[in-house]
Structure formats: structure tokens, C-alpha cells
Design an enzyme around this catalytic site. Structure first.
Site, PDB file in Angstrom:
ATOM      1  N   SER A 146       0.850  -1.204   0.000  1.00 57.57           N
ATOM      2  CA  SER A 146       0.000   0.000   0.000  1.00 57.57           C
ATOM      3  C   SER A 146       0.882   1.249   0.000  1.00 57.57           C
ATOM      4  O   SER A 146       2.058   1.187   0.361  1.00 57.57           O
ATOM      5  CB  SER A 146      -0.845  -0.011   1.275  1.00 57.57           C
ATOM      6  OG  SER A 146      -1.404   1.246   1.527  1.00 57.57           O
TER       7      SER A 146
ATOM      8  N   TYR B  81      -2.400  -0.694  10.103  1.00 56.86           N
ATOM      9  CA  TYR B  81      -2.374  -0.982   8.659  1.00 56.86           C
ATOM     10  C   TYR B  81      -0.999  -0.641   8.085  1.00 56.86           C
ATOM     11  O   TYR B  81      -0.411  -1.429   7.333  1.00 56.86           O
ATOM     12  CB  TYR B  81      -3.480  -0.155   7.992  1.00 56.86           C
ATOM     13  CG  TYR B  81      -3.666  -0.396   6.509  1.00 56.86           C
ATOM     14  CD1 TYR B  81      -4.357  -1.509   6.049  1.00 56.86           C
ATOM     15  CD2 TYR B  81      -3.174   0.506   5.566  1.00 56.86           C
ATOM     16  CE1 TYR B  81      -4.546  -1.720   4.691  1.00 56.86           C
ATOM     17  CE2 TYR B  81      -3.352   0.304   4.208  1.00 56.86           C
ATOM     18  CZ  TYR B  81      -4.046  -0.813   3.777  1.00 56.86           C
ATOM     19  OH  TYR B  81      -4.225  -1.017   2.430  1.00 56.86           O
TER      20      TYR B  81
ATOM     21  N   LYS C   5       1.618  -3.280   6.350  1.00 56.46           N
ATOM     22  CA  LYS C   5       2.037  -3.186   4.951  1.00 56.46           C
ATOM     23  C   LYS C   5       3.549  -2.946   4.837  1.00 56.46           C
ATOM     24  O   LYS C   5       4.192  -3.440   3.897  1.00 56.46           O
ATOM     25  CB  LYS C   5       1.243  -2.083   4.232  1.00 56.46           C
ATOM     26  CG  LYS C   5      -0.248  -2.387   4.120  1.00 56.46           C
ATOM     27  CD  LYS C   5      -0.519  -3.680   3.345  1.00 56.46           C
ATOM     28  CE  LYS C   5      -1.986  -3.933   3.071  1.00 56.46           C
ATOM     29  NZ  LYS C   5      -2.256  -5.155   2.324  1.00 56.46           N
TER      30      LYS C   5
HETATM   31  P1  NAI Z   1     -11.904  -5.091  -0.294  1.00 56.79           P
HETATM   32  O1  NAI Z   1     -12.400  -4.800   1.089  1.00 56.79           O
HETATM   33  O2  NAI Z   1     -12.787  -4.894  -1.462  1.00 56.79           O
HETATM   34  O3  NAI Z   1     -11.328  -6.569  -0.377  1.00 56.79           O
HETATM   35  C1  NAI Z   1     -10.657  -7.175   0.671  1.00 56.79           C
HETATM   36  C2  NAI Z   1     -10.838  -8.659   0.549  1.00 56.79           C
HETATM   37  O4  NAI Z   1     -10.187  -9.292   1.635  1.00 56.79           O
HETATM   38  C3  NAI Z   1     -12.307  -9.073   0.588  1.00 56.79           C
HETATM   39  O5  NAI Z   1     -12.555 -10.010  -0.435  1.00 56.79           O
HETATM   40  C4  NAI Z   1     -12.445  -9.737   1.945  1.00 56.79           C
HETATM   41  O6  NAI Z   1     -13.374 -10.773   1.971  1.00 56.79           O
HETATM   42  C5  NAI Z   1     -11.032 -10.266   2.155  1.00 56.79           C
HETATM   43  N1  NAI Z   1     -10.768 -10.491   3.576  1.00 56.79           N
HETATM   44  C6  NAI Z   1     -10.673  -9.562   4.548  1.00 56.79           C
HETATM   45  N2  NAI Z   1     -10.489 -10.174   5.725  1.00 56.79           N
HETATM   46  C7  NAI Z   1     -10.452 -11.498   5.488  1.00 56.79           C
HETATM   47  C8  NAI Z   1     -10.301 -12.655   6.308  1.00 56.79           C
HETATM   48  N3  NAI Z   1     -10.179 -12.570   7.627  1.00 56.79           N
HETATM   49  N4  NAI Z   1     -10.323 -13.864   5.717  1.00 56.79           N
HETATM   50  C9  NAI Z   1     -10.482 -13.978   4.374  1.00 56.79           C
HETATM   51  N5  NAI Z   1     -10.636 -12.936   3.559  1.00 56.79           N
HETATM   52  C10 NAI Z   1     -10.628 -11.714   4.115  1.00 56.79           C
HETATM   53  O7  NAI Z   1     -10.586  -4.227  -0.405  1.00 56.79           O
HETATM   54  P2  NAI Z   1      -9.581  -3.941  -1.613  1.00 56.79           P
HETATM   55  O8  NAI Z   1      -9.496  -2.479  -1.731  1.00 56.79           O
HETATM   56  O9  NAI Z   1      -9.897  -4.750  -2.789  1.00 56.79           O
HETATM   57  O10 NAI Z   1      -8.215  -4.430  -0.950  1.00 56.79           O
HETATM   58  C11 NAI Z   1      -7.478  -5.547  -1.389  1.00 56.79           C
HETATM   59  C12 NAI Z   1      -6.033  -5.406  -0.923  1.00 56.79           C
HETATM   60  O11 NAI Z   1      -5.466  -4.255  -1.534  1.00 56.79           O
HETATM   61  C13 NAI Z   1      -5.887  -5.223   0.582  1.00 56.79           C
HETATM   62  O12 NAI Z   1      -4.744  -5.930   1.024  1.00 56.79           O
HETATM   63  C14 NAI Z   1      -5.661  -3.741   0.719  1.00 56.79           C
HETATM   64  O13 NAI Z   1      -4.948  -3.429   1.889  1.00 56.79           O
HETATM   65  C15 NAI Z   1      -4.877  -3.441  -0.535  1.00 56.79           C
HETATM   66  N6  NAI Z   1      -4.902  -2.057  -0.948  1.00 56.79           N
HETATM   67  C16 NAI Z   1      -6.046  -1.454  -1.407  1.00 56.79           C
HETATM   68  C17 NAI Z   1      -6.002  -0.147  -1.851  1.00 56.79           C
HETATM   69  C18 NAI Z   1      -7.179   0.533  -2.440  1.00 56.79           C
HETATM   70  O14 NAI Z   1      -7.035   1.705  -2.836  1.00 56.79           O
HETATM   71  N7  NAI Z   1      -8.324  -0.071  -2.557  1.00 56.79           N
HETATM   72  C19 NAI Z   1      -4.783   0.640  -1.786  1.00 56.79           C
HETATM   73  C20 NAI Z   1      -3.655  -0.076  -1.284  1.00 56.79           C
HETATM   74  C21 NAI Z   1      -3.732  -1.377  -0.894  1.00 56.79           C
END
Ligand code: NAI
Length: 248
Positions: A138, A151, A155
Site C-alpha cells: 500500500s 495498517y 504493509k
Molecule cells: P476489499 O475490502 O474490497 O477486499 C478485501 C478482501 O479481503 C475481501 O474479499 C475480503 O473478503 C477479504 N478479507 C478480509 N479479511 C479477510 C479474512 N479474515 N479472511 C479472508 N478474507 C478476508 O478491499 P480492496 O481495496 O480490494 O483491498 C485488497 C487489498 O489491496 C488489501 O490488502 C488492501 O490493503 C490493498 N490495498 C487497497 C487499496 C485501495 O485503494 N483499494 C490501496 C492499497 C492497498
């Protein structure tokens, strides 16, 4: 035919960035397995992504279930060629309000589960003498962001772990790289930014491209790291961020 395809495991692939990565992997002809908690969301994602997409439910916070999950996947699919550690959670709170439990919860999902799942998958990748692991970091690891202490810690640790793993596992033919997404349109950013217009303005204000990214932008970078096109690349962090990390 299915058996000849590369097998990719993506954690948290039912929505957001993970879904964008799955879409790209399937387009590239990989068998793609999504691992997350919400069965309904996973089913809907697979219905949308087609026959090469499968899922397993798992709460990654429950670390002790991970070895059996990977064993189960390996007996069903025979191998895991690509692992994307994408699942993650965020929590926005003032530094002094974060409890030890809050901190531990983020570290468990964002960091400890990445270690546990990677360890189990690597045991088999060593047997295969090949593999590509892609960790999702991130901007919180590139510069100091307020109100996301756990967080940011998780990261930053992911990036250190990427380098350490690349160094130790290269002799086994396993590559580990990291993608650091900038601000990408997903449920997570909607939650973090939509109720905080000054933060959103600041995020976009320091993004030279002046817009947020899409999950498909991260999918394209992940497909590169998953493929042999990146055969001589390991231990790197690729910012996919419209220039956010270097913006003024
Ligand atoms: P999101 O909330 O849409 O997706 C996160 C996913 O992780 C979901 O499918 C959820 O079910 C899964 N998850 C969370 N806790 C879990 C657990 N205990 N067991 C199994 N699955 C679990 O979020 P997004 O934005 O798609 O994030 C995906 C990755 O990208 C994360 O690691 C986030 O930190 C990273 N990220 C996102 C950014 C953004 O701008 N959206 C920026 C930088 C990093």
C-alpha cells in the site's frame, strides 16, 4: 486442458482488487481459485468469472486452519503456481484510540496470515522448483499516513518480508514481488475516503495522474508478475498508483 493451466490462488478475491486480479488471470488462461470468507460473494464472483474460477471459504484470521486449507487445495488441484496475498482489512482511528486488540486484529489478517499461507504454499513450490508469490502492499508503506497505524505497520512488514523471502527462496526457483496500489476504486477506499472529503482531496491532489486507479490496473501488474515475462524479477515493490508515491 484445465489440468495444463497454471493454478493461481488469490486471497480475498470476491470483490475489489482481488476480483480485478482474478479477471485478468482468467483472461490469461489461468485456473483461478478465490479464498475468502463470504460464500455468497464468492459464488457470485465465480458465476461472473466463468468456469476457470473456483473458490474456497476461509477466515484467514483463523491461522490454524491455513495448513489444512492448502493441503486440501493441493490434493484437489495438484499444484499452486501463483499465490496472490491480497486479502486485507483497514481501520481508521486516532493513534491513541487504537487498542491492542485492534492492532492485533489488523496484524493477524494483513501480515500473519500472509506468512502462514505463504509458508504452506512454498513447501509445495519448493517441490515444483518454481512459483510466483505476489504480495499486496500500500501507499501506507511508502510514506506516513495518519490514523492507520496498524495498517501501515502491516504493509511495511509485507515489503520487508517480500525482500527476505526473495532472498531465501530464489535458489528454489520461487519469485516474490510486491505491488503497492495507490488509491484504487473499491469498497475499502470508499469507506476510507468517501466520509472524509479532505483526505480524498489530499490523496488525489498528490496523484500526478489526478484520478483513482481501477482494480484492473492492479490485475495487469499481477498478471505480469505471475507470468514468465517477469522471470528475472524478484524482491521488488511496484507502485501502481498514478504517480501518487512520487507526487508533490
Ligand atoms: P476489499 O475490502 O474490497 O477486499 C478485501 C478482501 O479481503 C475481501 O474479499 C475480503 O473478503 C477479504 N478479507 C478480509 N479479511 C479477510 C479474512 N479474515 N479472511 C479472508 N478474507 C478476508 O478491499 P480492496 O481495496 O480490494 O483491498 C485488497 C487489498 O489491496 C488489501 O490488502 C488492501 O490493503 C490493498 N490495498 C487497497 C487499496 C485501495 O485503494 N483499494 C490501496 C492499497 C492497498
Amino acid at each position: 486442458m484445465e489440468q495444463e493451466k497454471k493454478v493461481a490462488l488469490i486471497t480475498g478475491g470476491g470483490s475489489g482488487i482481488g476480483f480485478g486480479i482474478a479477471e485478468k488471470f482468467i483472461e490469461k488462461g489461468m485456473q483461478t481459485l478465490l479464498v475468502a470468507r463470504d460464500e455468497e460473494k464468492l459464488k457470485a464472483a465465480c458465476a461472473q468469472l466463468g468456469a476457470s474460477c473456483h473458490y474456497k471459504t476461509c477466515d484467514l484470521a483463523d491461522l490454524k486452519t491455513i495448513p489444512a486449507l492448502i493441503q486440501n487445495i493441493l490434493s484437489e488441484y495438484g499444484r499452486i503456481d501463483v499465490l496472490v496475498n491480497n486479502a486485507g482489512i483497514n481501520m481508521k482511528k486516532d493513534f491513541t484510540e487504537v487498542t491492542d486488540e485492534d492492532f492485533q486484529k489488523i496484524i493477524t489478517v494483513n501480515l500473519c496470515s500472509v506468512f502462514s499461507i505463504s509458508r504452506e504454499v512454498v513447501k509445495d513450490m519448493i517441490r515444483l522448483k518454481s512459483g510466483s508469490i505476489i504480495n499486496i502492499s500500500s501507499m501506507a508503506a511508502q510514506y506516513g499516513l495518519p490514523r492507520v497505524i496498524a495498517y501501515s505497520a502491516s504493509k511495511s512488514a509485507i515489503e520487508g518480508m517480500t525482500r527476505a523471502m526473495a532472498s531465501e527462496l530464489s535458489p528454489h526457483g520461487i519469485r516474490i514481488n510486491c505491488i503497492a496500489p495507490g488509491f484504487i476504486e473499491t469498497a475499502m477506499t470508499a469507506k476510507a475516503l468517501n466520509d472524509d472529503p479532505p483526505r480524498k482531496a489530499k490523496a488525489l491532489g498528490r496523484t500526478p495522474m489526478g484520478k483513482m486507479g481501477k482494480p484492473a490496473d492492479i490485475g495487469a501488474a499481477a498478471a505480469f508478475f505471475a507470468s514468465d515475462e517477469s522471470a528475472y524479477i524478484t524482491g521488488t515493490v511496484l507502485c501502481v498508483d498514478g504517480g501518487n508515491a512520487i507526487g508533490f
